[in-house]
Enzyme design. Structure first.
Site, PDB file in Angstrom:
ATOM      1  N   HIS A  76       0.658  -1.162  -0.031  1.00  0.00           N
ATOM      2  CA  HIS A  76       0.102   0.097  -0.089  1.00  0.00           C
ATOM      3  C   HIS A  76       0.827   1.507  -0.092  1.00  0.00           C
ATOM      4  O   HIS A  76       1.831   1.435   0.517  1.00  0.00           O
ATOM      5  CB  HIS A  76      -1.123   0.085   1.349  1.00  0.00           C
ATOM      6  CG  HIS A  76      -0.354   0.068   2.510  1.00  0.00           C
ATOM      7  ND1 HIS A  76      -0.061   1.365   3.084  1.00  0.00           N
ATOM      8  CD2 HIS A  76      -0.040  -0.934   3.424  1.00  0.00           C
ATOM      9  CE1 HIS A  76       0.356   0.954   4.425  1.00  0.00           C
ATOM     10  NE2 HIS A  76       0.521  -0.450   4.362  1.00  0.00           N
ATOM     11  N   ASP A  78      -0.477   4.352   0.706  1.00  0.00           N
ATOM     12  CA  ASP A  78      -0.944   5.160   1.462  1.00  0.00           C
ATOM     13  C   ASP A  78      -0.432   5.223   2.942  1.00  0.00           C
ATOM     14  O   ASP A  78       0.072   4.175   3.500  1.00  0.00           O
ATOM     15  CB  ASP A  78      -2.422   5.420   1.713  1.00  0.00           C
ATOM     16  CG  ASP A  78      -2.957   3.872   2.433  1.00  0.00           C
ATOM     17  OD1 ASP A  78      -2.408   2.861   2.098  1.00  0.00           O
ATOM     18  OD2 ASP A  78      -4.041   4.253   3.218  1.00  0.00           O
ATOM     19  N   ASP A 109       6.102   1.455   6.864  1.00  0.00           N
ATOM     20  CA  ASP A 109       4.766   1.183   6.557  1.00  0.00           C
ATOM     21  C   ASP A 109       4.160   1.955   5.482  1.00  0.00           C
ATOM     22  O   ASP A 109       3.564   3.126   5.801  1.00  0.00           O
ATOM     23  CB  ASP A 109       4.097   0.932   7.762  1.00  0.00           C
ATOM     24  CG  ASP A 109       2.647   0.646   7.851  1.00  0.00           C
ATOM     25  OD1 ASP A 109       2.269  -0.075   6.585  1.00  0.00           O
ATOM     26  OD2 ASP A 109       1.676   0.752   8.615  1.00  0.00           O
ATOM     27  N   GLU A 142      -5.076   1.245   2.805  1.00  0.00           N
ATOM     28  CA  GLU A 142      -4.975   0.404   3.947  1.00  0.00           C
ATOM     29  C   GLU A 142      -5.011   0.883   5.088  1.00  0.00           C
ATOM     30  O   GLU A 142      -5.590   0.123   6.188  1.00  0.00           O
ATOM     31  CB  GLU A 142      -3.504  -0.180   3.751  1.00  0.00           C
ATOM     32  CG  GLU A 142      -3.303  -1.549   4.683  1.00  0.00           C
ATOM     33  CD  GLU A 142      -2.810  -1.359   5.847  1.00  0.00           C
ATOM     34  OE1 GLU A 142      -2.645  -2.336   6.700  1.00  0.00           O
ATOM     35  OE2 GLU A 142      -2.414  -0.055   6.365  1.00  0.00           O
ATOM     36  N   GLU A 143      -4.766   2.202   5.308  1.00  0.00           N
ATOM     37  CA  GLU A 143      -4.823   2.984   6.627  1.00  0.00           C
ATOM     38  C   GLU A 143      -6.238   3.178   7.111  1.00  0.00           C
ATOM     39  O   GLU A 143      -6.364   3.489   8.082  1.00  0.00           O
ATOM     40  CB  GLU A 143      -3.931   3.808   6.706  1.00  0.00           C
ATOM     41  CG  GLU A 143      -2.474   3.945   6.394  1.00  0.00           C
ATOM     42  CD  GLU A 143      -1.689   2.972   7.397  1.00  0.00           C
ATOM     43  OE1 GLU A 143      -2.200   2.366   8.292  1.00  0.00           O
ATOM     44  OE2 GLU A 143      -0.296   2.914   7.273  1.00  0.00           O
ATOM     45  N   ASP A 167       3.744  -6.200   3.995  1.00  0.00           N
ATOM     46  CA  ASP A 167       3.220  -5.085   4.898  1.00  0.00           C
ATOM     47  C   ASP A 167       3.167  -5.867   6.241  1.00  0.00           C
ATOM     48  O   ASP A 167       2.466  -5.859   6.926  1.00  0.00           O
ATOM     49  CB  ASP A 167       1.912  -4.613   4.298  1.00  0.00           C
ATOM     50  CG  ASP A 167       1.471  -3.633   5.294  1.00  0.00           C
ATOM     51  OD1 ASP A 167       2.428  -2.952   6.045  1.00  0.00           O
ATOM     52  OD2 ASP A 167       0.406  -3.409   5.653  1.00  0.00           O
ATOM     53  N   HIS A 200     -27.242   9.596  42.597  1.00  0.00           N
ATOM     54  CA  HIS A 200     -26.262   9.566  43.848  1.00  0.00           C
ATOM     55  C   HIS A 200     -25.911   8.495  44.315  1.00  0.00           C
ATOM     56  O   HIS A 200     -26.943   7.728  44.707  1.00  0.00           O
ATOM     57  CB  HIS A 200     -26.771  10.817  44.706  1.00  0.00           C
ATOM     58  CG  HIS A 200     -25.646  11.282  45.741  1.00  0.00           C
ATOM     59  ND1 HIS A 200     -25.451  10.474  46.796  1.00  0.00           N
ATOM     60  CD2 HIS A 200     -25.200  12.430  45.857  1.00  0.00           C
ATOM     61  CE1 HIS A 200     -24.526  11.189  47.397  1.00  0.00           C
ATOM     62  NE2 HIS A 200     -24.325  12.517  46.770  1.00  0.00           N
TER      63      HIS A 200
END
Ligand SMILES: [Zn+2]
Length: 331
Positions: A76, A78, A109, A142-143, A167, A200
């Site tokens: 990838h 991106d 990455d 991918e991200e 990856d 409460h």
């Protein structure tokens, strides 16, 4: 080597961020960059889009042998947004070398991982030595969940004899690894509501349902036992590791060290000795986040829901000589 490094710097300089809406022009440039390389090596490549998503570089380098198998190689282009500028010692899109390491967004990455494969395949194609057909699929989502690629693959495109995903991780700086299988991932967000509003704790505690207690009781039912083992129902259908996998894990650095290296503690005494089996071949269940209550005297009426998340689990890894061989060829 110098050419490879120049190419990598060139690709890393493209700020192909896909998160937070993404940078469409930079994404297109990073995708075209891949296509141009495959074209220039005598292959064919094009940028395609699926339902208006980010472009995917689809390409092929063919080997001259007719009966050669086809290998699909995935990567990838991106990257995630770089975050606060002050957290970087050098600009995220200006690759900078320090102490023998290259720093830039995407250097690990996935541009830095994928490029050697692309480069070597292109070189082998140029010299007529490519032993297999190589089909490329390099995506830009991918991200953010890989929607376009999943649609394309489920439509039956890009058939191949095997696929390699460039990856994943190395074991350490000197131990390359090929990931041979991945853990799947299932995630659920649980929202608990027990009353119309917070009450409460002095006036109602002990008599009404408390959303925090209900949530904890629910989590207790599905959380792993004290030895870190998931409930048997959640491990149904898990394939035990093959003898070859067990053998390859024995050649890796001791799991105990891998745990100590990240400053973590074994879930139970001796779990480190089964580190690769536990993370590579068994079901893991983890509570990622609990959000409920306030630091004052209340009986919480609801848990806070959290934003959906997408990502991948850990992987089954094996130390292999194949990868070492590839690396020697690059060097
Ligand atoms: Zn990645």
């Amino acid at each position: 080597m110098a050419i490879l490094r120049e190419e990598l710097d060139d690709w890393l300089r493209i700020p192909s961020v896909s998160t937070g809406g993404g940078d469409a022009a930079a994404l297109a440039r990073a995708c075209d960059w891949v296509c141009e390389r495959i074209d220039a090596a005598g292959g064919s490549a094009e940028a395609i889009t699926v339902d208006g998503g980010h472009p995917i570089a689809i390409g092929e380098l063919r080997c001259s042998r007719r009966d050669a198998p086809t290998v699909l190689s995935y990567g990838h282009y991106d990257v995630q947004a770089p975050g606060p500028a002050e957290a970087w010692d050098s600009p995220p899109f200006e690759p900078t070398e320090r102490d023998g390491r290259l720093y830039a967004r995407g250097s690990a990455d996935d541009k830095g991982n994928f490029l050697p494969l692309l480069h070597v395949a292109c070189e082998l194609a140029r010299s007529g030595e490519l032993p297999v057909n190589v089909r490329f699929l390099v995506e830009g989502e991918e991200e953010i969940g890989s929607r376009s690629v999943l649609k394309r693959l489920s439509a039956g495109e890009d058939q191949a004899d095997c696929a390699i995903v460039f990856d994943s991780l190395m074991i350490d700086e000197r131990t390359p690894a090929i990931t041979v299988a991945g853990r799947g991932l299932a995630r659920a967000s649980i929202e608990v509501r027990t009353a119309e509003r917070d009450l409460h704790s002095g006036l109602y505690g002990g008599a009404v349902l408390n959303a925090a207690h209900v949530l904890l009781a629910m989590l207790h039912e599905v959380a792993p036992d004290a030895a870190g083992r998931a409930r048997p129902e959640l491990s149904a259908g898990v394939t035990p590791p093959a003898p070859g996998e067990l053998e390859s894990w024995r050649r890796l650095p001791p799991g105990r060290e891998a745990i100590a290296a990240v400053g973590a503690a074994e879930v139970t005494n001796g779990a480190g000795d089964q580190f690769y089996e536990r993370t590579g071949a068994q079901t893991g269940v983890d509570v990622n986040m609990v959000s409920v209550g306030e630091p004052r005297t209340i009986v919480p009426s609801a848990t806070r829901n959290t934003a959906p998340y997408s990502g991948f689990g850990c992987s089954r890894r094996a130390c292999t000589d194949v990868m070492c061989g590839t690396r020697r060829r690059q060097a």
